[in-house]
Motif scaffolding. Structure first.
Motif, short mmCIF file in Angstrom:
data_model
loop_
_atom_site.label_atom_id
_atom_site.label_comp_id
_atom_site.label_asym_id
_atom_site.label_seq_id
_atom_site.Cartn_x
_atom_site.Cartn_y
_atom_site.Cartn_z
N PHE A 41 -71.10 -36.46 -18.53
CA PHE A 41 -71.16 -37.58 -19.22
C PHE A 41 -72.33 -38.28 -19.36
O PHE A 41 -72.61 -38.55 -20.75
N ALA A 42 -73.25 -38.12 -18.77
CA ALA A 42 -74.51 -38.94 -18.83
C ALA A 42 -75.37 -38.07 -19.92
O ALA A 42 -75.85 -38.72 -20.87
N TYR A 43 -75.31 -36.74 -19.94
CA TYR A 43 -75.80 -36.02 -21.04
C TYR A 43 -75.50 -36.15 -22.48
O TYR A 43 -76.11 -36.19 -23.45
N GLN A 44 -74.17 -36.23 -22.37
CA GLN A 44 -73.39 -36.41 -23.68
C GLN A 44 -73.86 -37.87 -24.31
O GLN A 44 -74.38 -38.06 -25.37
N GLU A 45 -74.10 -38.86 -23.30
CA GLU A 45 -74.57 -40.07 -23.90
C GLU A 45 -76.05 -40.01 -24.35
O GLU A 45 -76.31 -40.83 -25.24
N VAL A 46 -76.64 -39.30 -23.67
CA VAL A 46 -78.32 -39.23 -24.13
C VAL A 46 -78.17 -38.49 -25.43
O VAL A 46 -79.12 -39.05 -26.27
N GLY A 47 -77.15 -37.68 -25.60
CA GLY A 47 -77.06 -36.94 -27.06
C GLY A 47 -76.76 -38.01 -28.24
O GLY A 47 -77.41 -38.21 -29.38
N HIS A 48 -75.88 -38.96 -27.58
CA HIS A 48 -75.19 -40.12 -28.61
C HIS A 48 -76.32 -40.98 -29.19
O HIS A 48 -76.57 -41.18 -30.21
N LEU A 49 -77.37 -41.42 -28.11
CA LEU A 49 -78.29 -42.26 -28.45
C LEU A 49 -79.53 -41.32 -29.20
O LEU A 49 -79.83 -42.04 -30.30
N ARG A 50 -79.73 -40.31 -28.90
CA ARG A 50 -80.64 -39.50 -30.12
C ARG A 50 -80.11 -39.39 -31.36
O ARG A 50 -80.57 -39.51 -32.19
N GLU A 51 -78.77 -39.06 -31.45
CA GLU A 51 -78.33 -38.78 -32.97
C GLU A 51 -78.07 -40.19 -33.42
O GLU A 51 -78.52 -40.17 -34.88
N ILE A 52 -77.92 -41.37 -32.89
CA ILE A 52 -77.76 -42.49 -33.61
C ILE A 52 -79.10 -43.08 -34.07
O ILE A 52 -79.37 -43.41 -35.40
N GLN A 53 -79.95 -42.73 -33.41
CA GLN A 53 -81.39 -43.20 -33.49
C GLN A 53 -82.04 -42.45 -34.55
O GLN A 53 -82.72 -42.87 -35.44
N GLN A 54 -81.71 -40.96 -34.74
CA GLN A 54 -82.14 -40.15 -35.65
C GLN A 54 -81.73 -40.68 -37.02
O GLN A 54 -82.38 -40.45 -38.06
#
Length: 311
Positions: free
Chosen positions: A89-102
């Motif tokens: 879950f944690a690394y999924q959320e890291v990916g979400h942050l990165r995708e939205i910010q990009q």
């Protein structure tokens, strides 16, 4: 009559020009996606802390954008199986942050309170009286899963509530993709808790299902949005061939997900029942243009989100 080859070339050129044209993303869509960053930051830091004992400042400091470190997050006493799930879950959320910010940019990580004290206050509100000893989300598997129960479903309903405001294909695709993973996380958490639905939560007298019902009732009260939330066991509902009181995935009578508007989401995240009164997980408030509508009477590119509108 047009030559078939010429017609083919014209159609190909038209398709090429459409594909090459940059899609327009409205400022309203940007503001709504940036509002979602608040929830993604919360989930990222809680899951990272619980599973690993540290957060974005170690795992992906660039995504924190120099924002305030969370208050009180700590490594939870988790067994191998649950810890493995929470790491995912944690690394999924890291990916979400990165995708939205990009896609739409972002802002520095907001100040968040992940302390045992904050979770204990939430449980006190849910139960209507203090628990003795105070609830500790980091104590064991069940406690951490109950604390996790509080969060992804709020993001799920927030993303569903965002959909009517979206026009661009790329933003719709991103929100749908985020929603799919958020729904999966919520289903996993509810499934794990459902296995222990009738298990008493030591050292309290309530069982797991009772506490999920109380937490869902609290979110309904705070958001002031009728019955968009229910726990794991409810009054029996029937299908052809049988009935069940189980409620492993909550939805309406036609199994359609509920939604919440930003102001409803903020009322829950702040724990105050007011979108303009910070507290709870965000002691000084969330960030972004949507949050500022309610915190500072700011204007927004999304007119339907004004303070005088019910959305």
């Amino acid at each position: 009559m047009a030559c078939p080859i010429s017609l083919f070339l014209l159609l190909s050129l038209s398709s090429f020009l459409r594909a090459g044209k940059a899609e327009s993303i409205s400022q309203c869509e940007v503001e709504l996606l940036q509002f979602a960053l608040n929830l993604e930051y919360l989930e990222t830091e809680f899951f990272l802390s619980g599973a690993l004992g540290h957060g974005l400042d170690i795992v992906a400091p660039d995504l924190a954008r120099g924002g305030s470190p969370p208050i009180g997050g700590q490594k939870a006493n988790l067994g191998f199986f649950v810890r493995d799930i929470i790491i995912q879950f944690a690394y999924q959320e890291v990916g979400h942050l990165r995708e939205i910010q990009q896609m739409v940019g972002g802002f520095p990580r907001p100040l968040m309170d992940l302390s045992s004290t904050n979770f204990a206050k939430i449980m006190t509100k849910a139960m209507g009286a203090p628990l003795h000893p105070p609830f500790d989300p980091y104590l064991n598997d069940i406690n951490f899963l109950l604390a996790s129960y509080l969060i992804p479903y709020v993001g799920l309903t927030a993303y569903v509530g965002t959909m009517p405001y979206l026009n661009s294909t790329s933003i719709k695709r991103l929100v749908a993709s985020l929603l799919a993973v958020k729904s999966g996380q919520d289903a996993v958490i509810r499934s794990l808790l459902y296995r222990h639905a009738l298990q008493p939560i030591y050292p309290y007298t309530s069982n797991v299902a009772e506490l999920t019902n109380r937490l869902s009732a609290l979110r309904n009260r705070l958001s002031r949005s009728s019955n968009k939330d229910q726990g794991l066991l409810v009054s029996p509902h029937g299908w052809i061939g049988g009935s069940s009181s189980g409620n492993i995935i909550y939805s309406n009578n036609n199994s359609i997900a509920y939604w919440r508007f930003p102001r409803e989401t903020l009322r829950i995240l702040y724990g105050t029942g007011h979108e303009d009164r910070p507290g709870g997980f965000f002691p000084i408030g969330t960030k972004g243009a949507v949050a500022q509508i309610y915190l500072a009477n700011a204007t927004s590119a999304c007119p339907r989100l004004s303070k005088n509108n019910n959305h």
